[in-house]
Design a protein around this motif. Structure first.
Motif, PDB file in Angstrom:
ATOM      1  N   UNK A   1       9.295 145.323  10.153  1.00 48.09           N
ATOM      2  CA  UNK A   1       8.310 144.295   9.838  1.00 48.09           C
ATOM      3  C   UNK A   1       7.441 144.685   8.644  1.00 48.09           C
ATOM      4  N   UNK A   2       7.963 145.554   7.811  1.00 50.21           N
ATOM      5  CA  UNK A   2       7.323 145.808   6.513  1.00 50.21           C
ATOM      6  C   UNK A   2       7.218 144.490   5.761  1.00 50.21           C
ATOM      7  N   UNK A   3       6.230 144.381   4.907  1.00 49.26           N
ATOM      8  CA  UNK A   3       6.035 143.137   4.156  1.00 49.26           C
ATOM      9  C   UNK A   3       7.278 142.721   3.390  1.00 49.26           C
ATOM     10  N   UNK A   4       8.050 143.696   2.922  1.00 52.11           N
ATOM     11  CA  UNK A   4       9.219 143.365   2.109  1.00 52.11           C
ATOM     12  C   UNK A   4      10.363 142.808   2.945  1.00 52.11           C
ATOM     13  N   UNK A   5      10.204 142.821   4.261  1.00 56.50           N
ATOM     14  CA  UNK A   5      11.114 142.092   5.143  1.00 56.50           C
ATOM     15  C   UNK A   5      10.458 140.786   5.568  1.00 56.50           C
ATOM     16  N   UNK A   6       9.221 140.886   6.036  1.00 56.90           N
ATOM     17  CA  UNK A   6       8.524 139.714   6.557  1.00 56.90           C
ATOM     18  C   UNK A   6       8.264 138.668   5.487  1.00 56.90           C
ATOM     19  N   UNK A   7       7.871 139.121   4.292  1.00 57.10           N
ATOM     20  CA  UNK A   7       7.383 138.198   3.271  1.00 57.10           C
ATOM     21  C   UNK A   7       8.287 138.082   2.051  1.00 57.10           C
ATOM     22  N   UNK A   8       9.468 138.649   2.093  1.00 64.15           N
ATOM     23  CA  UNK A   8      10.273 138.709   0.869  1.00 64.15           C
ATOM     24  C   UNK A   8      10.552 137.326   0.284  1.00 64.15           C
ATOM     25  N   UNK A   9      10.540 136.287   1.130  1.00 64.81           N
ATOM     26  CA  UNK A   9      10.833 134.946   0.633  1.00 64.81           C
ATOM     27  C   UNK A   9       9.607 134.047   0.510  1.00 64.81           C
ATOM     28  N   UNK A  10       8.416 134.602   0.752  1.00 65.42           N
ATOM     29  CA  UNK A  10       7.222 133.761   0.768  1.00 65.42           C
ATOM     30  C   UNK A  10       7.030 133.043  -0.563  1.00 65.42           C
TER      31      UNK A  10
END
Length: 379
Positions: free
Chosen positions: A360-369
């Motif tokens: 749940x690092x940001x680069x997984x959670x938010x990679x498509x934000x």
């Protein structure tokens, strides 16, 4: 500094300077006693906070908010019936604007987007669009990334920006837990508090530093949230900068609000250990960058009283950063660094910094934000 939607048009920017909207992401807090319960409802019905099936969350979240209203009201009464967080965040934005606008290539304006009370993302996104931003940078005032803080705020912003029709290129800075300028600014404040505490203490009494961060349920960390690891990284870098050989220090966690098992050790347990060891404590709010109820009430009132009851021989507290010039300079450096990255999501050092075990690092959670993809949102 702009914190909510404008009522009059903004003048056009000079053609040679790009309009940069820096959106400061923060928790928010009630602005009057009547706001306390709706603020708590917003908090406890957030799927990033209350991780239960969606059909249960509205009812359970409101029940938790109802039960928390009385103690929260008592805490905010100590602060005059409201949180100081909005005013302090606006002041941070004004100070950051002043630094950024010394750069010749940009006209910067800071906006505040709070997660659980006004100004929230919808009104701020409308204000950013009305200002005519040509570039947007999301700057969390949480040094360490968590799905429950920066993650939730960034997802809320994405939805609000779409509703507002805001299409300016957007960069999200996910974290700055080990950014050297931030570490140096924090260490300077801690050292000043340490020197002051040592001057007031009997030289025979040892002094222990408690780096206190907001806690999380263990289940969230076990699911892959990198927050605890990032807090530990922050403390390591700050301790290195303090240059106090043999420093007695510990990372601990406060603000438990549910019966689940939370990450440990708790700040309360560390106060008990300090009393047993007969050492004074310097409490450092290592995950908060502005004063609010969890520093001004929980640390300054509740834990101080607990320390006195336990017989801790001295209780001291380092301040949150607020508008400290070193901290503001670190934020400005982060903004400049993020703008140089050719990526919609970046850490303080560019690409992902978290070990792979943190799913749940940001680069997984938010990679498509910021690229139109579907963000991962807790069920």
């Amino acid at each position: 500094m702009q914190s909510n939607a404008p009522t009059v048009p903004f003048p056009a920017a000079p053609a040679s300077r790009k309009r940069l909207a820096v959106v400061l992401l923060n928790l928010g807090g009630p602005d009057k006693p009547e706001s306390i319960r709706p603020f708590l409802v917003n908090l406890f019905t957030d799927p990033a906070i209350l991780r239960v099936p969606g059909f249960i969350r509205p009812l359970l979240g409101r029940l938790i908010a109802y039960r928390r209203t009385k103690p929260a009201t008592e805490n905010y009464a100590i602060l005059g019936g409201k949180s100081p967080l909005l005013e302090l965040t606006i002041a941070q934005g004004e100070a950051l604007e002043a630094v950024l606008n010394t750069d010749g290539d940009v006209e910067a304006k800071c906006f505040v987007a709070m997660r659980y009370w006004h100004p929230m993302s919808d009104e701020t996104a409308a204000a950013v669009k009305a200002w005519g931003a040509e570039e947007v940078l999301l700057l969390p005032l949480y040094p360490q990334f968590s799905t429950t803080t920066t993650g939730s705020s960034a997802i809320a912003w994405e939805k609000a920006a779409k509703r507002a029709g805001l299409v300016a290129p957007t960069t999200t800075l996910c974290c700055f837990h080990s950014f050297p300028d931030f570490s140096a600014a924090t260490a300077r404040q801690v050292r000043e508090a340490w020197d002051k505490a040592r001057a007031e203490l009997d030289p025979a009494i040892p002094l222990r530093v408690l780096f206190s961060a907001h806690g999380l349920p263990e289940t969230i960390v076990e699911a892959g949230d990198p927050y605890q690891w990032q807090v530990e990284q922050t403390v390591e870098r700050v301790v290195e900068r303090l240059d106090l050989p043999g420093l007695d220090h510990v990372v601990c966690y406060q603000s438990r609000v549910t019966p689940q098992k939370w990450i440990s050790p708790s700040t309360e347990v560390e106060l008990e250990r300090a009393a047993h060891d007969k050492v004074a404590v310097l409490v450092v709010p290592i995950a908060f960058t502005a004063e609010h109820s969890e520093t001004l009430v929980e640390l300054d009132v509740e834990y101080r009283e607990e320390a006195e009851k336990l017989g801790v021989p001295g209780y001291f507290r380092a301040p949150a950063q607020n508008s400290d010039p070193g901290f503001i300079a670190a934020l400005a450096a982060l903004v400049r660094h993020a703008r140089r990255q050719d990526r919609p999501l970046c850490s303080f050092a560019g690409p992902r910094q978290c070990p792979n075990r943190f799913g749940d690092c940001s680069h997984v959670l938010l990679r498509n934000v910021n690229t139109g993809g579907r963000a991962k949102v807790p069920a």
